[in-house]
Design a protein around this motif. Structure first.
Motif, mmCIF file in Angstrom:
data_model
loop_
_atom_site.group_PDB
_atom_site.id
_atom_site.type_symbol
_atom_site.label_atom_id
_atom_site.label_comp_id
_atom_site.label_asym_id
_atom_site.label_seq_id
_atom_site.Cartn_x
_atom_site.Cartn_y
_atom_site.Cartn_z
ATOM 1 N N ASP A 157 -7.319 -14.359 -0.045
ATOM 2 C CA ASP A 157 -8.047 -15.736 0.350
ATOM 3 C C ASP A 157 -7.064 -16.537 0.627
ATOM 4 O O ASP A 157 -5.703 -16.613 -0.106
ATOM 5 N N ALA A 158 -7.071 -17.190 1.679
ATOM 6 C CA ALA A 158 -5.871 -17.899 2.341
ATOM 7 C C ALA A 158 -5.823 -19.212 1.551
ATOM 8 O O ALA A 158 -4.505 -19.785 1.401
ATOM 9 N N ALA A 159 -6.630 -19.830 0.970
ATOM 10 C CA ALA A 159 -6.474 -20.983 0.110
ATOM 11 C C ALA A 159 -5.792 -20.778 -1.339
ATOM 12 O O ALA A 159 -5.086 -21.474 -1.964
ATOM 13 N N THR A 160 -6.083 -19.561 -1.981
ATOM 14 C CA THR A 160 -5.531 -19.482 -3.406
ATOM 15 C C THR A 160 -4.575 -18.279 -3.543
ATOM 16 O O THR A 160 -3.848 -17.712 -4.372
ATOM 17 N N GLY A 161 -4.532 -17.088 -2.447
ATOM 18 C CA GLY A 161 -3.867 -16.036 -2.543
ATOM 19 C C GLY A 161 -4.400 -14.945 -3.338
ATOM 20 O O GLY A 161 -4.047 -13.916 -3.493
ATOM 21 N N ALA A 162 -5.470 -15.178 -3.740
ATOM 22 C CA ALA A 162 -6.306 -14.098 -4.526
ATOM 23 C C ALA A 162 -6.737 -12.935 -3.693
ATOM 24 O O ALA A 162 -6.933 -13.151 -2.414
ATOM 25 N N VAL A 163 -6.437 -11.732 -4.144
ATOM 26 C CA VAL A 163 -7.068 -10.436 -3.463
ATOM 27 C C VAL A 163 -8.359 -10.391 -3.299
ATOM 28 O O VAL A 163 -9.181 -10.305 -4.389
ATOM 29 N N VAL A 164 -8.842 -10.300 -2.102
ATOM 30 C CA VAL A 164 -10.335 -10.248 -2.009
ATOM 31 C C VAL A 164 -10.747 -8.830 -1.681
ATOM 32 O O VAL A 164 -11.728 -8.309 -2.312
ATOM 33 N N TRP A 165 -9.879 -7.838 -1.226
ATOM 34 C CA TRP A 165 -10.164 -6.665 -1.208
ATOM 35 C C TRP A 165 -8.779 -6.038 -0.963
ATOM 36 O O TRP A 165 -7.885 -6.454 -0.189
ATOM 37 N N ASP A 166 -8.729 -4.873 -1.395
ATOM 38 C CA ASP A 166 -7.549 -3.929 -1.118
ATOM 39 C C ASP A 166 -7.746 -2.424 -0.947
ATOM 40 O O ASP A 166 -8.284 -1.865 -2.155
ATOM 41 N N VAL A 167 -7.801 -1.811 0.174
ATOM 42 C CA VAL A 167 -8.453 -0.563 0.267
ATOM 43 C C VAL A 167 -7.535 0.479 0.738
ATOM 44 O O VAL A 167 -6.585 0.063 1.445
ATOM 45 N N GLU A 168 -7.426 1.783 0.386
ATOM 46 C CA GLU A 168 -6.672 2.660 1.068
ATOM 47 C C GLU A 168 -7.436 3.166 2.550
ATOM 48 O O GLU A 168 -8.522 3.541 2.159
ATOM 49 N N VAL A 169 -6.722 2.936 3.535
ATOM 50 C CA VAL A 169 -7.454 3.286 4.805
ATOM 51 C C VAL A 169 -6.943 4.954 5.014
ATOM 52 O O VAL A 169 -7.754 5.700 5.563
ATOM 53 N N PHE A 170 -5.559 5.529 4.527
ATOM 54 C CA PHE A 170 -5.244 6.813 5.049
ATOM 55 C C PHE A 170 -4.463 7.307 3.775
ATOM 56 O O PHE A 170 -3.507 6.368 3.249
ATOM 57 N N LEU A 171 -4.139 8.672 3.416
ATOM 58 C CA LEU A 171 -3.376 9.146 2.504
ATOM 59 C C LEU A 171 -2.512 9.749 3.476
ATOM 60 O O LEU A 171 -2.900 10.647 4.035
ATOM 61 N N GLN A 172 -1.076 9.629 3.667
ATOM 62 C CA GLN A 172 -0.366 10.325 4.366
ATOM 63 C C GLN A 172 0.677 11.275 3.262
ATOM 64 O O GLN A 172 1.258 10.600 2.574
ATOM 65 N N GLU A 173 0.365 12.519 3.731
ATOM 66 C CA GLU A 173 0.901 13.410 2.654
ATOM 67 C C GLU A 173 2.583 13.591 2.883
ATOM 68 O O GLU A 173 2.933 13.188 4.220
ATOM 69 N N GLY A 174 3.379 13.701 1.943
ATOM 70 C CA GLY A 174 4.880 13.524 2.190
ATOM 71 C C GLY A 174 5.231 14.830 3.380
ATOM 72 O O GLY A 174 6.112 14.215 4.031
#
Length: 197
Positions: free
Chosen positions: A59-76
């Motif tokens: 959120d641009a006003a508060t800095g609160a996380v609106v969402w946080d998603v894993e798009v890809f898992l890159q294996e070592g």
């Protein structure tokens, strides 16, 4: 206007949000939201660990996380050695029409719903051998998401259909350079009434 010219941990800072992982991507502000990417190591030894390649919306006003998603898992085994000036999440996202386009170089490209982070499409079709990871960001032009593939095995400029993620066109670069990698972001310029990349 009277803009601030001095900053400190508690001086002229409206909010601060800790973000896990490493991401050299620039934040993109669209409406009341801030979008960026990060790579969070999973497992022992950050250099060889699996990487959770993530997109984050604040959120641009508060800095609160609106969402946080894993798009890809890159294996070592697929995670290249990263230069100290780079991360697994260096390209800057593109935001347009309620969609967020994120690019992680050889690890994949995806389109997310800006409201909730759900995946609209994703592709890992364009694999290549990176040297120090990826650094070039994509651009959106004429319904295409355009970016460079800069690896030791192949160098191309690629356009994905922004609606589907399918390859619309690609143009190989056959210069055969001594050091076949780069980190360029495409630039769109009008020439005689036509857009060129």
């Amino acid at each position: 206007a009277d803009p601030p010219v001095h900053w400190g941990p508690k001086r002229n800072v409206r909010w601060r949000t800790e973000v896990p992982g490493n991401g050299w991507s620039s934040p993109v502000v669209a409406g009341e939201r801030v979008f960026f990417t990060t790579a969070v190591p999973r497992g022992e030894g950050a250099a060889a660990a699996d990487q959770s390649l993530r997109a984050v919306c604040l959120d641009a006003a508060t800095g609160a996380v609106v969402w946080d998603v894993e798009v890809f898992l890159q294996e070592g085994k697929d995670a290249p050695r990263i230069h100290s000036k780079n991360s697994h999440a260096s390209p800057t996202a593109v935001v347009d029409g309620g969609r967020v386009y994120v690019h992680f170089g050889h690890a994949g490209t995806a389109c997310l719903n800006a409201a909730d982070g759900r995946t609209v499409w994703s592709t890992r079709e364009l694999r290549y051998e990176p040297v120090h990871g990826n650094g070039g960001s994509p651009v959106l032009v004429a319904g295409k998401l355009v970016f460079s593939i800069d690896g030791t095995d192949r160098q191309q400029v690629v356009a994905l259909d922004a609606a589907t993620g399918r390859v619309a066109w690609n143009t190989p670069r056959d210069a055969k350079p001594a050091r076949p990698f780069s980190f360029g972001t495409p630039l769109v310029v009008p020439v005689k009434g036509r857009d060129q990349v």
